[in-house]
Write a protein that holds these residues in place. Structure first.
Motif, PDB file in Angstrom:
ATOM      1  N   VAL A  79      53.265  35.773  30.894  1.00 44.60           N
ATOM      2  CA  VAL A  79      54.140  36.485  29.813  1.00 44.60           C
ATOM      3  C   VAL A  79      53.380  36.861  28.672  1.00 44.60           C
ATOM      4  O   VAL A  79      53.556  38.099  28.263  1.00 44.60           O
ATOM      5  N   SER A  80      52.662  36.010  28.344  1.00 45.02           N
ATOM      6  CA  SER A  80      51.684  36.591  27.169  1.00 45.02           C
ATOM      7  C   SER A  80      50.828  37.711  27.570  1.00 45.02           C
ATOM      8  O   SER A  80      50.565  38.597  26.686  1.00 45.02           O
ATOM      9  N   LYS A  81      50.053  37.745  28.681  1.00 49.06           N
ATOM     10  CA  LYS A  81      49.363  38.868  29.081  1.00 49.06           C
ATOM     11  C   LYS A  81      50.502  40.103  29.188  1.00 49.06           C
ATOM     12  O   LYS A  81      49.923  41.415  28.974  1.00 49.06           O
ATOM     13  N   LEU A  82      51.587  39.922  29.569  1.00 52.41           N
ATOM     14  CA  LEU A  82      52.379  41.320  29.865  1.00 52.41           C
ATOM     15  C   LEU A  82      52.954  41.665  28.599  1.00 52.41           C
ATOM     16  O   LEU A  82      52.943  42.918  28.230  1.00 52.41           O
ATOM     17  N   LEU A  83      53.432  41.032  27.583  1.00 51.16           N
ATOM     18  CA  LEU A  83      53.787  41.271  26.373  1.00 51.16           C
ATOM     19  C   LEU A  83      52.807  41.123  25.105  1.00 51.16           C
ATOM     20  O   LEU A  83      53.191  41.484  23.993  1.00 51.16           O
ATOM     21  N   GLY A  84      51.809  40.233  25.150  1.00 47.23           N
ATOM     22  CA  GLY A  84      51.097  39.940  24.188  1.00 47.23           C
ATOM     23  C   GLY A  84      51.542  38.848  23.246  1.00 47.23           C
ATOM     24  O   GLY A  84      51.289  38.494  21.847  1.00 47.23           O
ATOM     25  N   LYS A  85      52.712  38.272  23.558  1.00 44.68           N
ATOM     26  CA  LYS A  85      53.149  37.122  22.699  1.00 44.68           C
ATOM     27  C   LYS A  85      53.677  36.090  23.576  1.00 44.68           C
ATOM     28  O   LYS A  85      53.866  36.368  24.746  1.00 44.68           O
ATOM     29  N   LYS A  86      53.671  34.938  22.912  1.00 44.19           N
ATOM     30  CA  LYS A  86      53.976  33.536  23.594  1.00 44.19           C
ATOM     31  C   LYS A  86      55.515  33.423  23.591  1.00 44.19           C
ATOM     32  O   LYS A  86      56.059  33.743  22.817  1.00 44.19           O
ATOM     33  N   ILE A  87      55.963  32.595  24.564  1.00 41.98           N
ATOM     34  CA  ILE A  87      57.035  32.225  25.111  1.00 41.98           C
ATOM     35  C   ILE A  87      57.212  30.614  24.885  1.00 41.98           C
ATOM     36  O   ILE A  87      56.144  30.109  25.125  1.00 41.98           O
ATOM     37  N   HIS A  88      58.420  29.957  24.685  1.00 39.85           N
ATOM     38  CA  HIS A  88      58.325  28.642  25.074  1.00 39.85           C
ATOM     39  C   HIS A  88      58.840  28.405  26.147  1.00 39.85           C
ATOM     40  O   HIS A  88      59.755  28.781  26.876  1.00 39.85           O
ATOM     41  N   SER A  89      57.870  27.587  26.913  1.00 39.39           N
ATOM     42  CA  SER A  89      57.976  27.220  28.131  1.00 39.39           C
ATOM     43  C   SER A  89      57.623  25.846  28.516  1.00 39.39           C
ATOM     44  O   SER A  89      56.411  25.166  27.982  1.00 39.39           O
ATOM     45  N   ALA A  90      58.380  25.143  29.081  1.00 35.95           N
ATOM     46  CA  ALA A  90      58.384  23.798  29.417  1.00 35.95           C
ATOM     47  C   ALA A  90      59.023  23.238  30.501  1.00 35.95           C
ATOM     48  O   ALA A  90      59.718  23.768  31.428  1.00 35.95           O
ATOM     49  N   THR A  91      58.599  21.844  31.006  1.00 36.45           N
ATOM     50  CA  THR A  91      59.369  21.406  32.353  1.00 36.45           C
ATOM     51  C   THR A  91      60.662  20.735  31.561  1.00 36.45           C
ATOM     52  O   THR A  91      60.829  20.744  30.406  1.00 36.45           O
ATOM     53  N   PHE A  92      61.791  20.545  32.669  1.00 33.46           N
ATOM     54  CA  PHE A  92      63.167  20.299  31.939  1.00 33.46           C
ATOM     55  C   PHE A  92      62.750  18.874  31.418  1.00 33.46           C
ATOM     56  O   PHE A  92      63.355  18.551  30.376  1.00 33.46           O
ATOM     57  N   HIS A  93      61.940  18.118  32.009  1.00 34.54           N
ATOM     58  CA  HIS A  93      61.645  16.809  31.414  1.00 34.54           C
ATOM     59  C   HIS A  93      60.998  16.957  29.905  1.00 34.54           C
ATOM     60  O   HIS A  93      61.522  16.254  29.051  1.00 34.54           O
ATOM     61  N   ASP A  94      60.079  17.513  29.880  1.00 33.41           N
ATOM     62  CA  ASP A  94      59.271  17.647  28.479  1.00 33.41           C
ATOM     63  C   ASP A  94      60.233  18.266  27.543  1.00 33.41           C
ATOM     64  O   ASP A  94      60.327  17.677  26.455  1.00 33.41           O
ATOM     65  N   TYR A  95      60.972  19.178  27.961  1.00 30.72           N
ATOM     66  CA  TYR A  95      62.004  19.832  26.827  1.00 30.72           C
ATOM     67  C   TYR A  95      63.079  19.046  26.614  1.00 30.72           C
ATOM     68  O   TYR A  95      63.226  18.717  25.352  1.00 30.72           O
ATOM     69  N   CYS A  96      63.658  18.179  27.506  1.00 31.42           N
ATOM     70  CA  CYS A  96      64.775  17.148  27.216  1.00 31.42           C
ATOM     71  C   CYS A  96      64.149  15.836  26.355  1.00 31.42           C
ATOM     72  O   CYS A  96      64.901  15.618  25.498  1.00 31.42           O
ATOM     73  N   TYR A  97      63.129  15.557  26.807  1.00 30.58           N
ATOM     74  CA  TYR A  97      62.270  14.453  25.850  1.00 30.58           C
ATOM     75  C   TYR A  97      62.216  14.818  24.452  1.00 30.58           C
ATOM     76  O   TYR A  97      62.513  13.859  23.527  1.00 30.58           O
ATOM     77  N   ALA A  98      61.971  15.957  24.337  1.00 24.94           N
ATOM     78  CA  ALA A  98      61.535  16.452  23.057  1.00 24.94           C
ATOM     79  C   ALA A  98      62.729  16.622  22.293  1.00 24.94           C
ATOM     80  O   ALA A  98      62.872  16.151  21.019  1.00 24.94           O
ATOM     81  N   LEU A  99      63.853  17.076  22.740  1.00 19.30           N
ATOM     82  CA  LEU A  99      65.180  17.272  22.312  1.00 19.30           C
ATOM     83  C   LEU A  99      65.643  15.917  21.721  1.00 19.30           C
ATOM     84  O   LEU A  99      66.037  15.548  20.626  1.00 19.30           O
TER      85      LEU A  99
END
Length: 184
Positions: A79-99
């Protein structure tokens, strides 16, 4: 015919009708479920780029969740290559753990070894005397994990497994061949 990942990186992505439908979906969340090598990551990447290009969302507003760390990194990079900007991307587990961590919830993640130790210490609380021989509790737990691992991987629910056992009991399904172990 499936295209290898190496080939797919050099060839342009040409979505089929279902993939195009997912890419063009605008309002509300979307879940893409498909087998390995079917283009899920490419669909999500192109959908995110399309949403950003058409002003429906900024890259900072996108949360892309997947099952593997590699796929999350691949989505972020592509996505960064297509848009020149980063998105937030994670695994379900990592995201829920951080949450949960941000919510200051006190918990720990048990891996299989931790769970084995936990169950070994509390095996008598499970009331499995009929199944567990006192002299072989460790072997019972190893066998239990060996049985449950593929069920977990294939998302077999307890209800589906109970139905399977009932079919076995009624003789409607063949009993699987047992795997014998060699003891030295």
């Amino acid at each position: 015919m499936a295209v290898s990942k190496l080939q797919s990186l050099s060839a342009p992505f040409l979505p089929d009708d279902r993939q195009r439908e997912a890419i063009e979906h605008v309002h509300g969340p979307m879940l893409v479920v498909a087998g390995a090598g079917t283009g899920k990551t490419s669909v999500l990447i192109h959908r995110i780029a399309r949403l950003a290009e058409q002003g429906h969302a900024t890259p900072q507003e996108v949360l892309a969740l997947t099952y593997t760390v590699a796929a999350a990194g691949e989505m972020r990079d592509r996505v960064s290559k297509l848009l020149g900007k980063k998105i937030h991307s994670a695994t379900f587990h990592d995201y829920c753990y951080a949450l949960l961590k941000r919510a200051k919830r006190d918990f720990a993640i048990l891996d299989e070894k931790d769970l084995w130790i936990y169950l070994r210490k509390r095996i008598h609380d499970l009331h499995l005397e009929h199944y567990v021989r006192a002299a072989n509790v460790g072997q019972f737990l190893d066998d239990l994990f060996a049985l449950s691992r593929p069920l977990h991987d294939e998302l077999v629910t307890p209800e589906k497994y109970a139905e399977y056992v009932q079919r076995l009991e009624r003789g409607e399904s063949p009993i699987p061949a047992s795997r014998s172990r060699r003891r030295s």
